[in-house]
Design an enzyme around this catalytic site. Structure first.
Site, short mmCIF file in Angstrom:
data_model
loop_
_atom_site.label_atom_id
_atom_site.label_comp_id
_atom_site.label_asym_id
_atom_site.label_seq_id
_atom_site.Cartn_x
_atom_site.Cartn_y
_atom_site.Cartn_z
N GLU A 427 24.27 -11.93 27.81
CA GLU A 427 24.74 -13.14 28.32
C GLU A 427 26.21 -13.15 27.07
OE1 GLU A 427 21.57 -16.18 28.76
OE2 GLU A 427 20.61 -15.29 29.98
N GLU A 503 16.64 -8.99 31.23
CA GLU A 503 16.48 -10.11 30.78
C GLU A 503 15.48 -11.02 32.44
OE1 GLU A 503 17.87 -12.36 27.56
OE2 GLU A 503 16.97 -14.56 28.83
#
Length: 808
Positions: A427, A503
């Site tokens: 991220e 994820e």
């Protein structure tokens, strides 16, 4: 002669099977590796002059490594780490150790290896600064040779600075929290992380093995022989790579030799049969062995296909993975191999076959265990690059240190067969910035310069076509964080590309707590800042609560099951972890995301995965059966290997339920009356499994169940003792919160205690614990001597319990 065995977790060690080789060569081994964890002195707080060997540390605390000082502290909202960082203290700590190096070692090379120090470590030997490493997760080495007093006392001093916070989005721990080793070699020896094995051609009938061996030649020996022998798991020689004539003659140089093998009828490494070979490499000069280095490895091949997904050894399979942070619950960040093994055993029992090392290089012991137990690993490097996520995180050091840190990670980990994917970022805030067009290719080039056999990914929470990391072309697998509603149209967005769900999910549950009704989805927190949650910071254990960016477990798994091109996923998370207490903040201090709670007790959704991911018969019904008279209670069942489940209350059938379509559970809504719930699963009319839940009475006694009644007397091994609060009939009392006091005698001590409560502020280092929904945990550690350990548990008004654990 001396044969030294190198401890597990080092990736290299001498083998009993090569003793004969040493005997015939009639030489002594030059390489030794000593466990350097025992007998350190520690001071919490800065000390002027602590790096100097003349400074007294007589009043400092004596301890053994690995050590995490934060886990010993008190929870507080005011701690600079914040609740998101675990609400425990950081600070500055000093470690010192006094040791001797025999005079006979003069002329050899001596190194100290740190598997991980959190964070900003500066290491000194006899007052001389060896170096500084800011990254709290990376392994590193220093050479001590020029500064040692052979035959006299030497002082290693390590300053650890975790005072400037917040520097992490989760609990980091503080200190020398991984193992330390002292390694001695001759002046000509195989270099640190000096072998690299690949398997470019593999079939059931044969395998071609290619190996690079890097030799450090400080002695400038001009002529040497490098020989490598492969052994199977039973210690039998498989093949010999022949003799390579090594280069040399120039002082303090390193060179690399390539060695090739052909293995007939190889046993392939897989998640179901994680078979390991060992390559034993020797350096011979004038007929004498001067160094030996062993590299465990596996023979396997894999593929990610844009349409067919993932295959291992030619067999299609999905990666059923979980993300996990590095903490070990109440043990904190201090690494312990048995605690890691227990976590992996629990996950393996669920059917899990993959681990993502979120969001940093893992301890070496984790990869060793994944090799041995059969897990596919996504080995992740960074949580940020040049832009911050929290004020004092790694972005401050990225420009200067990313190359060395990433190279060290890849060199250390690239021989592990479990490592299948490299992740260069999670991220990353720069996903939408043009700087990613520069950084992503640079990082990928660093990885590929050291290992071209594994694909590279990044975990993207913005996986659309504006993502500059993806646009750079640097990554081989396009990683999606969440966005499960976009999976089906992946190829419309990225034609011909390969997919991995890096994820997923972020489902929220608290073990043992249930709210009705269960068939509505709660979004906590909501995307629009609407009020949410419960005043007491509880979350129902039904799979019906998610944050706005995530999904329930059922929602994501239903999508993943549908499409072959979805190669696999990594669920957030396998275990609860310290810090990031979503959906709440203080007074919560650990996460609600885990499929398993912080103490290692599975939540109910564990059995949903077990029913779909394994062949073992499963029938799990919940919740407990202690409610108010007439209250409507939702009874869920996860099951497999059966056509139907029939539910009975006090002998009366409440009807048969069957999964329809893509259902993953079935449900009855039942008015409560005390007694017995019984579920019966059947296939073709025959009973498969029966499960019963009884209304529990008042707490009456304690039960202790040790996961292992025999442990090693090595000072490290653990027994995890489950504490149950039972009624007089032996039923767990579902809402029992009795305080349990512990007493240990004999050859062990209490390493920590827990109960899985995300909101508890009781210390982990204690001799008591309140039960949480009827359960608690005491972790017992060996003192390092043989004998018996007796754990006694008492609580006011309850019958006591005793368990004995043997150490040998």
């Amino acid at each position: 002669m001396s044969i030294f065995k190198i401890p597990a977790g080092r990736g290299k060690f001498l083998l009993p099977v090569i003793i004969a080789l040493f005997l015939t060569a009639n030489v002594s081994a030059q390489r030794t590796i000593a466990d350097f964890d025992k007998g350190w002195r520690f001071n919490l707080g800065d000390v002027a002059g602590a790096e100097q060997s003349t400074t007294s540390d007589a009043n400092w605390r004596t301890l053994n490594l690995p050590h995490d000082w934060s886990i010993e502290g008190k929870f507080s909202k005011e701690n600079p780490a914040t609740p998101e960082g675990g609400a425990l203290p950081g600070g500055i700590g000093w470690y010192r150790k006094t040791f001797t190096v025999p005079a006979t070692d003069k002329g050899k090379l001596v190194y100290i290896d740190f598997d991980g120090v959190y964070q900003k470590s500066t290491v000194y030997i006899n007052g001389h600064e060896l170096g500084f490493r800011p990254n709290g997760y990376i392994s590193f080495r220093y050479e001590l040779t020029p500064y040692l007093r052979y035959g006299g006392k030497n002082v290693i001093a390590v300053k650890v600075d975790n005072s400037v916070q917040p520097n992490s989005r989760w609990y980091s721990g503080s200190g020398i929290y991984r193992n330390v080793w002292l390694e001695t070699t001759g002046k000509t020896a195989i270099d640190h992380w000096g072998t690299y094995i690949t398997t470019p051609e593999v079939s059931d009938r044969s395998a071609r093995i290619e190996m690079e061996v890097r030799v450090r030649n400080v002695a400038a020996i001009p002529n040497m022989e490098i020989n490598t022998v492969l052994y199977n798991a039973a210690g039998k020689e498989v093949c010999n790579g022949g003799v390579k004539r090594g280069q040399g003659g120039i002082i303090d140089t390193a060179f690399t030799e390539d060695i090739h093998f052909n293995v007939a009828d190889p046993i392939l490494w897989s998640v179901d049969k994680p078979y390991l070979y060992k390559a034993v490499t020797t350096i011979v000069v004038n007929g004498k062995i001067i160094d030996t280095y062993t590299t465990p490895f596996g023979i396997r091949y894999f593929n990610f296909d844009a349409d067919k997904g993932f295959s291992l050894n030619g067999k299609p399979m999905k990666i059923y993975g979980v993300c996990d942070h590095h903490d070990l619950g109440s043990l904190g960040a201090a690494i312990n191999t048995r605690a890691l093994e227990r976590q992996l055993q629990i996950l393996k029992g669920m059917g899990c076959n993959g681990i993502r090392t979120s969001h940093n290089p893992p301890a070496p012991e984790l990869l060793d265990l994944c090799d041995k137990m059969g897990f596919i690993v996504m080995d992740e490097a960074f949580d940020c690059w040049e832009w911050q996520k929290v004020k004092y995180d790694y972005h401050l050091y990225f420009k200067k240190w990313h190359k060395q840190d990433l190279e060290d990670q890849v060199r250390r980990d690239r021989n592990h067969p479990s490592v299948i994917i490299w992740s260069i970022g999670n991220e990353i805030p720069q996903q939408g910035d043009t700087s990613a067009l520069r950084i992503a290719p640079e990082l990928a080039a660093i990885v590929h310069s050291l290992d071209k056999t594994r694909p590279i990914t990044t975990a993207n929470d913005r996986p659309d076509t504006t993502n500059k990391i993806i646009k750079s072309g640097a990554i081989d697998l396009i990683g999606y964080n969440y966005h499960e509603f976009d999976y089906a149209k992946f190829h419309d967005r990225y034609p011909g590309r390969k997919f991995i769900a890096t994820e997923t999910t972020s489902g929220l549950e608290m073990r043992g707590y249930y709210e009705m009704p269960s068939d509505t989805i709660r979004v906590w927190p909501s995307p629009h800042g609407k009020p949410y949650g419960n005043a007491d910071h509880t979350v129902s254990a039904y799979d019906n609560t998610r944050p706005y960016w995530g999904s329930t477990h059922e929602m994501t798994w239903k999508v993943m099951k549908k499409y072959d091109f979805l190669s696999g996923f990594f669920i957030w998370t396998g275990f609860d972890y310290m810090g990031e207490p979503t959906p709440y903040s203080w007074p919560s201090r650990s996460s609600f995301f885990g499929i398993v709670d912080l103490a290692g007790f599975p939540k109910d959704v564990y059995y949903m995965y077990q029913a779909d991911w394994t062949n073992k018969p499963v029938l799990h019904i919940f919740p407990h059966w202690n409610w108010k008279p007439g209250q409507l209670v939702d009874i869920w069942a996860y099951y497999n290997n059966a056509d139907e489940v029939e539910l009975y209350l006090n002998g009366k059938s409440l009807g048969i339920k069957k999964k329809e379509g893509d259902d993953l559970h079935i449900m009855w809504r039942v008015p409560f009356e005390p007694g017995t719930l019984k579920a019966v699963s059947r296939k073709d009319g025959k009973v498969v499994l029966t499960r019963e839940i009884h209304t529990a009475g008042a707490p009456a006694k304690i039960e202790l169940i040790a996961d292992r009644s025999n442990i090693k007397a090595d000072g490290r091994d653990l027994s995890f003792v489950t504490v149950k609060i039972l009624d007089k009939e032996g039923n767990v009392v579902p809402n029992a919160d009795n305080k349990v006091d512990f007493k240990v005698t004999g050859a062990g001590f209490i390493a920590s205690v827990d109960n899985g409560d995300e909101n508890s502020h009781d210390p982990f280092k204690a001799d008591y614990r309140k039960a949480f929904h009827g359960l608690a945990l005491a972790i017992i550690q060996s003192k390092g001597t043989q004998g018996n350990i007796t754990l006694t548990a008492t609580s006011a008004g309850l019958d006591m319990a005793v368990v004995t654990i043997k150490t040998k």
